[in-house]
Design a protein around this motif. Structure first.
Motif, mmCIF file in Angstrom:
data_model
loop_
_atom_site.group_PDB
_atom_site.id
_atom_site.type_symbol
_atom_site.label_atom_id
_atom_site.label_comp_id
_atom_site.label_asym_id
_atom_site.label_seq_id
_atom_site.Cartn_x
_atom_site.Cartn_y
_atom_site.Cartn_z
ATOM 1 N N PHE A 84 -8.241 10.747 -1.508
ATOM 2 C CA PHE A 84 -8.422 10.457 -0.089
ATOM 3 C C PHE A 84 -8.689 11.687 0.370
ATOM 4 O O PHE A 84 -9.627 11.994 1.435
ATOM 5 C CB PHE A 84 -7.342 9.882 0.489
ATOM 6 C CG PHE A 84 -7.244 8.440 0.462
ATOM 7 C CD1 PHE A 84 -8.240 7.583 1.141
ATOM 8 C CD2 PHE A 84 -6.268 7.716 -0.565
ATOM 9 C CE1 PHE A 84 -8.157 6.102 1.182
ATOM 10 C CE2 PHE A 84 -6.334 6.322 -0.614
ATOM 11 C CZ PHE A 84 -7.201 5.659 0.131
ATOM 12 N N SER A 94 0.659 4.262 -2.775
ATOM 13 C CA SER A 94 0.377 5.563 -2.636
ATOM 14 C C SER A 94 1.179 6.499 -2.777
ATOM 15 O O SER A 94 1.172 7.873 -3.247
ATOM 16 C CB SER A 94 -0.093 5.678 -1.164
ATOM 17 O OG SER A 94 0.873 5.315 -0.305
ATOM 18 N N TYR A 150 -0.116 9.589 -7.210
ATOM 19 C CA TYR A 150 -0.474 10.950 -6.647
ATOM 20 C C TYR A 150 -1.993 10.968 -6.536
ATOM 21 O O TYR A 150 -2.626 11.557 -5.725
ATOM 22 C CB TYR A 150 0.377 12.062 -7.252
ATOM 23 C CG TYR A 150 -0.019 13.321 -6.435
ATOM 24 C CD1 TYR A 150 0.327 13.399 -5.090
ATOM 25 C CD2 TYR A 150 -0.554 14.394 -6.917
ATOM 26 C CE1 TYR A 150 -0.024 14.670 -4.501
ATOM 27 C CE2 TYR A 150 -1.004 15.554 -6.595
ATOM 28 C CZ TYR A 150 -0.707 15.763 -5.009
ATOM 29 O OH TYR A 150 -0.902 16.886 -4.484
ATOM 30 N N HIS A 179 -4.448 8.804 -6.248
ATOM 31 C CA HIS A 179 -5.192 8.236 -5.225
ATOM 32 C C HIS A 179 -5.224 9.047 -3.774
ATOM 33 O O HIS A 179 -6.213 9.255 -3.056
ATOM 34 C CB HIS A 179 -4.519 6.782 -5.052
ATOM 35 C CG HIS A 179 -4.652 5.923 -6.004
ATOM 36 N ND1 HIS A 179 -5.597 4.933 -5.735
ATOM 37 C CD2 HIS A 179 -4.357 5.916 -7.083
ATOM 38 C CE1 HIS A 179 -5.761 4.115 -6.826
ATOM 39 N NE2 HIS A 179 -4.852 4.724 -7.743
ATOM 40 N N MET A 180 -4.114 9.809 -3.752
ATOM 41 C CA MET A 180 -3.790 10.561 -2.479
ATOM 42 C C MET A 180 -4.991 11.639 -2.496
ATOM 43 O O MET A 180 -5.410 11.993 -1.701
ATOM 44 C CB MET A 180 -2.449 11.294 -2.283
ATOM 45 C CG MET A 180 -1.201 10.097 -2.443
ATOM 46 S SD MET A 180 -1.150 9.342 -0.858
ATOM 47 C CE MET A 180 0.005 10.916 0.080
ATOM 48 N N MET A 197 0.818 -1.381 0.063
ATOM 49 C CA MET A 197 -0.212 -0.147 0.008
ATOM 50 C C MET A 197 0.671 1.236 -0.112
ATOM 51 O O MET A 197 0.503 2.240 -0.662
ATOM 52 C CB MET A 197 -0.858 0.005 1.304
ATOM 53 C CG MET A 197 -1.952 -0.874 1.168
ATOM 54 S SD MET A 197 -3.031 -0.889 -0.423
ATOM 55 C CE MET A 197 -4.045 0.624 -0.342
ATOM 56 N N SER A 198 2.173 1.237 0.644
ATOM 57 C CA SER A 198 2.950 2.448 0.752
ATOM 58 C C SER A 198 3.450 2.750 -0.677
ATOM 59 O O SER A 198 3.469 4.048 -1.303
ATOM 60 C CB SER A 198 3.859 2.237 1.764
ATOM 61 O OG SER A 198 4.727 1.263 1.507
#
Ligand SMILES: [Cu+2]
Length: 228
Positions: free
Chosen positions: A55, A45, A49, A51-52, A41-42
């Motif tokens: 959120f 993410s 960018y 996806h960030m 996941m890290s």
């Protein structure tokens, strides 16, 4: 024995130790899953960018629910078997036989008074008295012989300093404290020779007071008792 088999636990000789080995593997697999998931996941993410931003701009109730409940379930899955194991290990301290192990600087002595009363010292065999196939610094002159498939109450104490009576293949370790009688149960599911060492630094010869327990059938146990 190959190098890699020495990296594992000893074979469990009773229910508790087998259970503990299974629990270790279970906990380790959960740990590995979490580690892989977090790294995965890290990377995702960090590399995307977009996806960030998602959120930041929306709220994901379902996602928040999952990442709150999932760790709680993981903790529950680890905690329940762990507590069960602990209570099972403590058990009911009422054995069919009672043996007392007394730590001394630097040897163990064993006492019993069930069928025949006995009391003997158990010293490490020195290098020059070892025979072929013996384990160095593990072999003793008088080993403790106990019947298998029998619940034995071990009372552990000491006469001088702190010692610790340990038997790794049974997942057992109990401190020998002067003036105190610590109690635990031993059952072996099969006959065999089990080794342990004093597990509390107790002085200059701490490494040279091994524990050797032989589990035999009742017939041999009685034969050994009467010959003592
Ligand atoms: Cu000791």
């Amino acid at each position: 024995m190959t190098t890699y088999s020495r990296m594992q636990f000893l074979d469990g000789a009773n229910i508790t130790s087998s259970g503990m080995i299974i629990f270790h593997d279970f906990a380790f697999s959960i740990l590995m899953f979490i580690l892989t998931f977090v790294i995965f996941m890290s990377f995702i993410s960090l590399s995307t960018y977009k996806h960030m931003r998602l959120f930041k701009e929306y709220s994901f109730n379902m996602l928040e629910m999952i990442w709150t409940l999932f760790p709680a379930l993981v903790l529950l899955a680890l905690g329940v078997p762990s507590f069960l194991m602990m209570y099972f290990l403590e058990g009911e301290l009422k054995g069919d036989l009672t043996v007392k192990a007394v730590g001394h600087q630097w040897f163990w002595s064993y006492e019993g008074n069930d069928l025949v009363s006995f009391d003997f010292d158990s010293y490490m065999k020195l290098d020059d008295s070892l025979s072929m196939g013996d384990n160095r610094v593990l072999e003793v002159d008088n080993s403790l012989v106990l019947p298998m498939m029998t619940k034995i109450r071990m009372i552990i104490t000491s006469t001088d300093v702190l010692h610790s009576w340990a038997l790794p293949s049974m997942c057992l370790k109990m401190d020998a404290i002067p003036g105190r009688l610590n109690t635990m149960n031993i059952i072996s599911l099969y006959p065999g020779s089990f080794y342990g060492q004093c597990s509390e630094i107790c002085g200059i010869n701490h490494s040279f007071m091994p524990i050797h327990v032989e589990f035999v059938g009742w017939k041999d146990y009685i034969k050994n008792l009467t010959s003592m």
